[in-house]
Design a protein around this motif. Structure first.
Motif, PDB file in Angstrom:
ATOM      1  N   ILE A 188       7.710  -4.187  -4.861  1.00  0.00           N
ATOM      2  CA  ILE A 188       6.858  -5.214  -4.469  1.00  0.00           C
ATOM      3  C   ILE A 188       5.566  -4.718  -4.603  1.00  0.00           C
ATOM      4  CG2 ILE A 188       5.980  -6.159  -2.148  1.00  0.00           C
ATOM      5  CD1 ILE A 188       8.747  -5.535  -0.830  1.00  0.00           C
ATOM      6  N   ALA A 189       5.039  -3.759  -4.643  1.00  0.00           N
ATOM      7  CA  ALA A 189       3.797  -3.333  -5.179  1.00  0.00           C
ATOM      8  C   ALA A 189       3.478  -3.539  -6.580  1.00  0.00           C
ATOM      9  CB  ALA A 189       3.495  -1.905  -4.902  1.00  0.00           C
ATOM     10  N   GLN A 190       4.425  -3.288  -7.254  1.00  0.00           N
ATOM     11  CA  GLN A 190       4.321  -3.686  -8.965  1.00  0.00           C
ATOM     12  C   GLN A 190       4.321  -5.015  -9.400  1.00  0.00           C
ATOM     13  OE1 GLN A 190       4.243  -1.111 -11.212  1.00  0.00           O
ATOM     14  NE2 GLN A 190       3.772  -2.907 -12.653  1.00  0.00           N
ATOM     15  N   ALA A 191       5.059  -5.867  -8.385  1.00  0.00           N
ATOM     16  CA  ALA A 191       4.847  -7.186  -8.469  1.00  0.00           C
ATOM     17  C   ALA A 191       3.371  -7.847  -8.393  1.00  0.00           C
ATOM     18  CB  ALA A 191       5.670  -7.884  -7.718  1.00  0.00           C
ATOM     19  N   ALA A 192       2.768  -7.353  -7.396  1.00  0.00           N
ATOM     20  CA  ALA A 192       1.272  -7.466  -7.029  1.00  0.00           C
ATOM     21  C   ALA A 192       0.435  -7.115  -8.175  1.00  0.00           C
ATOM     22  CB  ALA A 192       1.154  -6.969  -5.804  1.00  0.00           C
ATOM     23  N   LEU A 193       0.792  -5.991  -8.579  1.00  0.00           N
ATOM     24  CA  LEU A 193      -0.223  -5.343  -9.765  1.00  0.00           C
ATOM     25  C   LEU A 193      -0.177  -6.153 -10.780  1.00  0.00           C
ATOM     26  CD1 LEU A 193       0.801  -1.465  -9.360  1.00  0.00           C
ATOM     27  CD2 LEU A 193      -1.520  -2.422  -9.003  1.00  0.00           C
ATOM     28  N   GLU A 194       0.749  -6.939 -11.434  1.00  0.00           N
ATOM     29  CA  GLU A 194       1.204  -7.675 -12.354  1.00  0.00           C
ATOM     30  C   GLU A 194       0.363  -8.792 -12.369  1.00  0.00           C
ATOM     31  OE1 GLU A 194       5.345  -7.410 -13.220  1.00  0.00           O
ATOM     32  OE2 GLU A 194       5.237  -5.225 -13.762  1.00  0.00           O
ATOM     33  N   ALA A 195      -0.058  -9.227 -11.342  1.00  0.00           N
ATOM     34  CA  ALA A 195      -0.806 -10.752 -10.924  1.00  0.00           C
ATOM     35  C   ALA A 195      -2.014 -10.647 -11.748  1.00  0.00           C
ATOM     36  CB  ALA A 195      -0.673 -10.996  -9.598  1.00  0.00           C
ATOM     37  N   GLU A 196      -2.699 -11.870 -11.621  1.00  0.00           N
ATOM     38  CA  GLU A 196      -4.094 -12.034 -12.149  1.00  0.00           C
ATOM     39  C   GLU A 196      -5.066 -12.205 -11.005  1.00  0.00           C
ATOM     40  OE1 GLU A 196      -3.898 -16.489 -13.770  1.00  0.00           O
ATOM     41  OE2 GLU A 196      -3.295 -14.961 -15.253  1.00  0.00           O
ATOM     42  N   ASP A 197      -4.549 -12.478  -9.891  1.00  0.00           N
ATOM     43  CA  ASP A 197      -5.538 -12.859  -8.934  1.00  0.00           C
ATOM     44  C   ASP A 197      -4.967 -12.349  -7.574  1.00  0.00           C
ATOM     45  OD1 ASP A 197      -4.290 -15.187  -8.025  1.00  0.00           O
ATOM     46  OD2 ASP A 197      -5.285 -16.354  -9.494  1.00  0.00           O
ATOM     47  N   LEU A 253       0.773  -1.261   0.191  1.00  0.00           N
ATOM     48  CA  LEU A 253       0.032  -0.046   0.026  1.00  0.00           C
ATOM     49  C   LEU A 253       0.964   1.324   0.057  1.00  0.00           C
ATOM     50  CD1 LEU A 253      -2.613  -1.064   2.620  1.00  0.00           C
ATOM     51  CD2 LEU A 253      -2.719  -0.938   0.094  1.00  0.00           C
ATOM     52  N   VAL A 254       1.940   1.268   0.840  1.00  0.00           N
ATOM     53  CA  VAL A 254       2.891   2.345   0.552  1.00  0.00           C
ATOM     54  C   VAL A 254       3.488   2.437  -0.735  1.00  0.00           C
ATOM     55  CG1 VAL A 254       5.074   3.345   1.818  1.00  0.00           C
ATOM     56  CG2 VAL A 254       3.163   2.312   3.194  1.00  0.00           C
ATOM     57  N   GLY A 255       3.761   1.396  -1.190  1.00  0.00           N
ATOM     58  CA  GLY A 255       4.439   1.485  -2.521  1.00  0.00           C
ATOM     59  C   GLY A 255       3.390   2.057  -3.476  1.00  0.00           C
ATOM     60  N   LEU A 256       2.121   2.039  -3.366  1.00  0.00           N
ATOM     61  CA  LEU A 256       0.993   2.358  -4.415  1.00  0.00           C
ATOM     62  C   LEU A 256       0.564   3.812  -4.117  1.00  0.00           C
ATOM     63  CD1 LEU A 256      -1.449  -0.651  -4.117  1.00  0.00           C
ATOM     64  CD2 LEU A 256       0.218   0.020  -5.892  1.00  0.00           C
ATOM     65  N   GLY A 257       1.407   4.420  -3.172  1.00  0.00           N
ATOM     66  CA  GLY A 257       0.999   5.856  -2.717  1.00  0.00           C
ATOM     67  C   GLY A 257       0.370   6.261  -1.356  1.00  0.00           C
ATOM     68  N   ALA A 258       0.164   5.278  -0.521  1.00  0.00           N
ATOM     69  CA  ALA A 258      -0.475   5.440   0.740  1.00  0.00           C
ATOM     70  C   ALA A 258       0.724   6.190   1.569  1.00  0.00           C
ATOM     71  CB  ALA A 258      -1.009   4.425   1.496  1.00  0.00           C
ATOM     72  N   THR A 259       0.070   7.211   2.256  1.00  0.00           N
ATOM     73  CA  THR A 259       1.130   8.075   3.139  1.00  0.00           C
ATOM     74  C   THR A 259       0.608   7.607   4.624  1.00  0.00           C
ATOM     75  OG1 THR A 259      -0.464   9.911   3.048  1.00  0.00           O
ATOM     76  CG2 THR A 259       1.150   9.809   1.466  1.00  0.00           C
ATOM     77  N   SER A 260      -0.175   7.201   5.102  1.00  0.00           N
ATOM     78  CA  SER A 260      -0.353   6.480   6.301  1.00  0.00           C
ATOM     79  C   SER A 260      -1.310   5.445   6.522  1.00  0.00           C
ATOM     80  CB  SER A 260      -1.244   7.963   6.948  1.00  0.00           C
ATOM     81  OG  SER A 260      -2.360   7.912   6.709  1.00  0.00           O
ATOM     82  N   LEU A 261      -1.163   4.660   7.479  1.00  0.00           N
ATOM     83  CA  LEU A 261      -1.839   3.590   7.614  1.00  0.00           C
ATOM     84  C   LEU A 261      -2.485   3.418   9.109  1.00  0.00           C
ATOM     85  CD1 LEU A 261       0.921   1.101   6.544  1.00  0.00           C
ATOM     86  CD2 LEU A 261      -0.864   1.992   4.842  1.00  0.00           C
ATOM     87  N   SER A 262      -3.995   2.866   8.845  1.00  0.00           N
ATOM     88  CA  SER A 262      -4.650   2.797  10.275  1.00  0.00           C
ATOM     89  C   SER A 262      -5.326   1.647  10.317  1.00  0.00           C
ATOM     90  CB  SER A 262      -5.948   3.969  10.204  1.00  0.00           C
ATOM     91  OG  SER A 262      -6.488   4.271  11.407  1.00  0.00           O
ATOM     92  N   MET A 263      -5.421   1.119  11.594  1.00  0.00           N
ATOM     93  CA  MET A 263      -5.693  -0.439  11.847  1.00  0.00           C
ATOM     94  C   MET A 263      -6.031  -0.703  13.231  1.00  0.00           C
ATOM     95  SD  MET A 263      -1.616  -1.301  11.767  1.00  0.00           S
ATOM     96  CE  MET A 263      -1.440  -0.052  10.465  1.00  0.00           C
ATOM     97  N   ALA A 264      -6.365  -1.816  13.520  1.00  0.00           N
ATOM     98  CA  ALA A 264      -6.678  -2.291  15.083  1.00  0.00           C
ATOM     99  C   ALA A 264      -5.465  -1.988  15.547  1.00  0.00           C
ATOM    100  CB  ALA A 264      -7.281  -3.731  15.035  1.00  0.00           C
ATOM    101  N   PRO A 265      -5.492  -1.467  16.800  1.00  0.00           N
ATOM    102  CA  PRO A 265      -4.255  -1.274  17.563  1.00  0.00           C
ATOM    103  C   PRO A 265      -3.236  -2.388  17.826  1.00  0.00           C
ATOM    104  CG  PRO A 265      -5.845  -0.108  18.723  1.00  0.00           C
ATOM    105  CD  PRO A 265      -6.609  -0.900  17.658  1.00  0.00           C
ATOM    106  N   ALA A 266      -4.045  -3.568  18.061  1.00  0.00           N
ATOM    107  CA  ALA A 266      -3.018  -4.929  18.131  1.00  0.00           C
ATOM    108  C   ALA A 266      -2.298  -5.082  17.014  1.00  0.00           C
ATOM    109  CB  ALA A 266      -3.973  -5.992  18.221  1.00  0.00           C
TER     110      ALA A 266
END
Length: 559
Positions: free
Chosen positions: A533-542, A500-513
Motif C-alpha cells: 500500500i505504501a509503495q502504491a502511494a510513493l509512486e503517485a505524483e500528488d 506509515l507502518v509500511g514506510l518503516g514507522a514502528t509506533s504511531l501517536s495521535m489524539a486519543p479519540a
C-alpha cells in the motif's frame, strides 16, 4: 446520487439532514454616533471584555487543543493595538459597532499581508469581530444552528469557538468547503471524534434540510442517497460504535506485527482519558503548557511536579516528552522575543533552546528528577526525551549528549525538517530514536505555511515527497535498530497510518479519540500488505492520487 469529495477525518460515517451555518451579521452602517464618544467607548470596552471572557470560558469548558486556540482568540480581542484603532474611530464620532468592524477589518488586512502564523490568525479576527458586534447589538452571535433535531452541520469553515463546544448529541457530522487535514477544524474534529469531511469545495451547494451521507472513510458526501445507502450508513455507524466499546487490545497488524498506539497530550490532565481510550503510552507530550501561560519560565520544581504527575499515570509505559518547542507560532518573551521576518524559519525549537541553554538545562533537570521520584515509589515509566526542530547531525549530537549528562537514558530527535530526514542515516547513528512530526515536515517540504489558509491545499501529508522523506527515516531506523515514531496528524488518518507502518514507522501517536479507528485499520492488513500500500502511494505524483492509489490497493488486501 451525487458525491462531493473532500478530506475525510477518521473512519466515521453518518446520515442526516443538512443544517447550514448562519450567514455573518450585516456590516454596520457608517453613521454618526448619537450618544457621544465617551459613551460609545464604554460600550465597546464592555463588549470586547465580555467576548474575551466568553471565549476563555468556552476554552476552559472544552479543554485540550481547543482551550489553547480560544485563549489566543481572547488575547487577540483585547490586543492594545486594536483598542487604539477602535478609540481613534470613536473620537471621529463613529458608533461603537462601526468602529469595531472597521478597526478589526483593518487589523485583519494587516495580518493577512504579513502572512504566516499571523496571516492565519486573520480568520479568527473575523469571528471575534462578529461576536463583539453581536454583543453591541444585543443579538446572538452567528454560530451553530439549532434546528431542534440531529443534523449534519455544513459550513465554509468553523471558528474554533464553535467547534470546541459542538453538541455531539445533535451534530451527526461536519462538512466544510474550506480547510485541510491539518486545519484547526480538522484537528478539533479529530480530537472530539466528530465524523467530518473538510475541504469539500462543492459543499457550498448543499441545501438546508436535504439528506446526505457523510462518509469520512471515503472522503465523500453523498447527496440524495437511496434508502439502502442511508441504512448502510446507519449500520456502519452502529458497528463502529460497537467496536469502540469492545475490549481494548494493543495496536497490531493482521499478522501480529506490533504497532504501539500512543497518545499526543498537552498536559497531565489528559492522561486518564487517553488510557481509557486505549493509549499504550505517550508518543508526544507537549511541555509548552507550562511555559505559554507565564511571563517567566517555570521553576524546576513547578516543572518536576507536572512531569511527575504524567509519569505516575503511565507507570510501566513509554512516555515521550518533547523539550520546549517555542518560537514561530509560540513566541515566548523570556526565550525569544526578537522580531523575525519569517519566524517559521527563524529561532525556534532547539535553536531557541540553545540560545537560552539555561532553560533547556532546567527542563532536563526537572525531567530527570521527576523520573527518579516516580521510580522511588514504585514501577517507573519508560521516559524518552526528544528535541524539536532538529536540522543537523551536529544538533542531534548536542542534544543527546546534553540529555545523557542529566541522566536521561533515552534521547532522540524530532524529524520535522527535510535536512534531518535526508541525513537520517547519520542522525540515527547518534540518536536513540526519531519521531516524525508530519505537520511541520509537510510544511517545510511543500513550502506551505501549515497555519495559512491560502495554501492549505499544499498541507497534505499524503504528498509523495513527504512520504519519501518518511521512508528515508524508516529505512535508517531499521538499519540501525532504532525506533521511528510518528506523532503528527498523519498518524490519526486510519489509511495513512497503514502507509506509515509500511514506510518503516514502528509506533504511531495521535489524539486519543483517533486510537480506535487506527487500531481497526491496522488490524485489516499484514506487514507485506502495508508495504504494498505504501509503495502504491510513493509512486503517485500528488497527494490526491497517492490517497486514491493506497485506497485501491488496500481494498484488495483488507480482511
Amino acid at each position: 446520487m451525487t458525491q462531493i469529495h473532500g478530506v475525510g477525518i477518521g473512519l466515521g460515517v453518518a446520515a442526516g439532514p443538512v443544517a447550514r451555518m448562519a450567514a455573518p451579521l450585516p456590516a454596520p452602517a457608517d453613521e454618526p454616533s448619537t450618544i457621544g464618544a465617551e459613551a460609545e467607548a464604554a460600550r465597546a470596552r464592555e463588549a470586547v471584555h465580555a467576548v474575551a471572557r466568553e471565549l476563555e470560558a468556552r476554552g476552559a469548558q472544552a479543554g485540550g487543543a481547543a482551550q489553547d486556540v480560544l485563549e489566543a482568540q481572547a488575547m487577540m480581542a483585547e490586543d492594545p493595538t486594536l483598542e487604539s484603532e477602535i478609540t481613534t474611530r470613536l473620537e471621529q464620532g463613529k458608533t461603537a459597532e462601526w468602529a469595531v468592524a472597521d478597526a478589526f477589518a483593518t487589523f485583519r488586512d494587516q495580518l493577512t499581508a504579513v502572512g504566516g502564523y499571523l496571516g492565519e490568525r486573520a480568520a479568527d479576527l473575523d469571528d471575534v469581530a462578529q461576536r463583539v458586534i453581536a454583543r453591541l447589538r444585543g443579538v446572538p452571535a452567528p454560530g451553530v444552528p439549532d434546528p431542534g433535531h440531529p443534523f449534519v452541520l455544513v459550513a465554509t469553515d468553523l471558528a474554533p469557538a464553535d467547534t470546541a463546544l459542538l453538541d455531539l448529541d445533535q451534530v451527526l457530522a461536519l462538512v466544510t468547503s474550506d480547510g485541510g487535514p491539518t486545519s484547526h477544524t480538522a484537528i478539533l474534529a479529530r480530537e472530539k471524534g466528530i465524523v467530518a469531511v473538510v475541504g469539500a469545495a462543492q459543499a457550498a451547494g448543499l441545501r438546508d434540510g436535504e439528506t446526505v451521507v457523510v462518509d469520512a472513510a471515503a472522503g465523500a458526501v453523498v447527496q440524495d442517497p437511496s434508502d439502502a445507502e442511508v441504512a448502510d450508513a446507519h449500520r456502519r455507524a452502529a458497528e463502529r460504535a460497537a467496536a469502540a466499546t469492545a475490549p481494548l487490545t494493543p495496536g497490531a497488524l493482521a499478522d501480529g506485527t506490533a504497532v504501539p498506539l500512543l497518545a499526543n497530550l498537552g498536559s497531565p490532565a489528559g492522561a486518564t482519558e487517553a488510557i481509557e481510550l486505549g493509549a499504550e503510552g505517550v508518543g508526544l507530550f507537549r511541555t509548552e503548557f507550562l511555559f505559554l501561560s507565564s511571563a517567566d519560565a517555570p521553576t524546576v520544581a513547578e516543572q518536576r511536579d507536572a512531569y511527575q504527575r504524567l509519569l505516575e499515570a503511565f507507570r510501566g509505559r513509554k512516555v515521550v516528552v518533547r523539550a520546549l518547542d517555542a518560537g514561530a507560532d509560540k513566541p515566548l518573551a523570556f526565550l525569544n522575543d526578537a522580531h523575525e521576518e519569517n519566524p517559521a524559519l527563524g529561532l525556534r525549537g532547539l535553536r531557541a533552546l540553545r540560545a537560552s541553554e539555561d532553560i533547556l538545562r532546567e527542563q532536563l533537570t526537572a525531567l530527570a528528577e521527576a523520573d527518579a521520584a516516580v521510580a522511588a515509589t514504585g514501577e517507573a515509566a519508560d521516559l524518552w526525551v526528544m528535541a524539536p526542530m532538529v536540522a543537523t547531525v551536529e544538533e542531534t549530537r548536542y542534544f543527546t549528549t546534553l540529555a545523557r549528562e542529566f541522566g536521561i537514558r533515552t534521547a532522540g530527535v524530532m524529524v520535522e525538517v527535510p535536512s534531518s530526514a535526508l541525513l537520517a542515516d547519520h542522525v540515527m547513528r547518534v540518536a536513540d530514536f526519531a519521531s516524525i512530526g508530519t505537520n511541520d515536515l509537510t510544511q517545510y517540504t511543500l513550502a506551505a505555511d501549515r497555519l495559512l489558509g491560502s495554501v492549505a491545499s499544499y498541507q497534505d501529508p499524503w504528498h509523495p515527497a513527504v512520504l519519501r522523506l518518511i521512508r528515508e527515516v524508516g529505512t535508517a531506523g531499521a538499519a540501525h535498530g532504532k525506533p521511528v515514531g510518528i506523532c503528527g496528524e498523519a498518524a490519526a488518518d486510519p489509511l495513512l497510518a497503514v502507509v506509515l507502518v509500511g514506510l518503516g514507522a514502528t509506533s504511531l501517536s495521535m489524539a486519543p479519540a483517533a486510537l480506535a479507528d487506527v487500531r481497526a485499520s491496522l488490524a485489516q492488513h499484514g506487514l507485506d500488505d502495508a508495504r504494498r500500500i505504501a509503495q502504491a502511494a510513493l509512486e503517485a505524483e500528488d497527494a490526491d492520487s497517492a490517497r486514491a492509489a493506497a485506497r485501491a490497493v488496500a481494498a484488495t488486501s483488507s480482511l
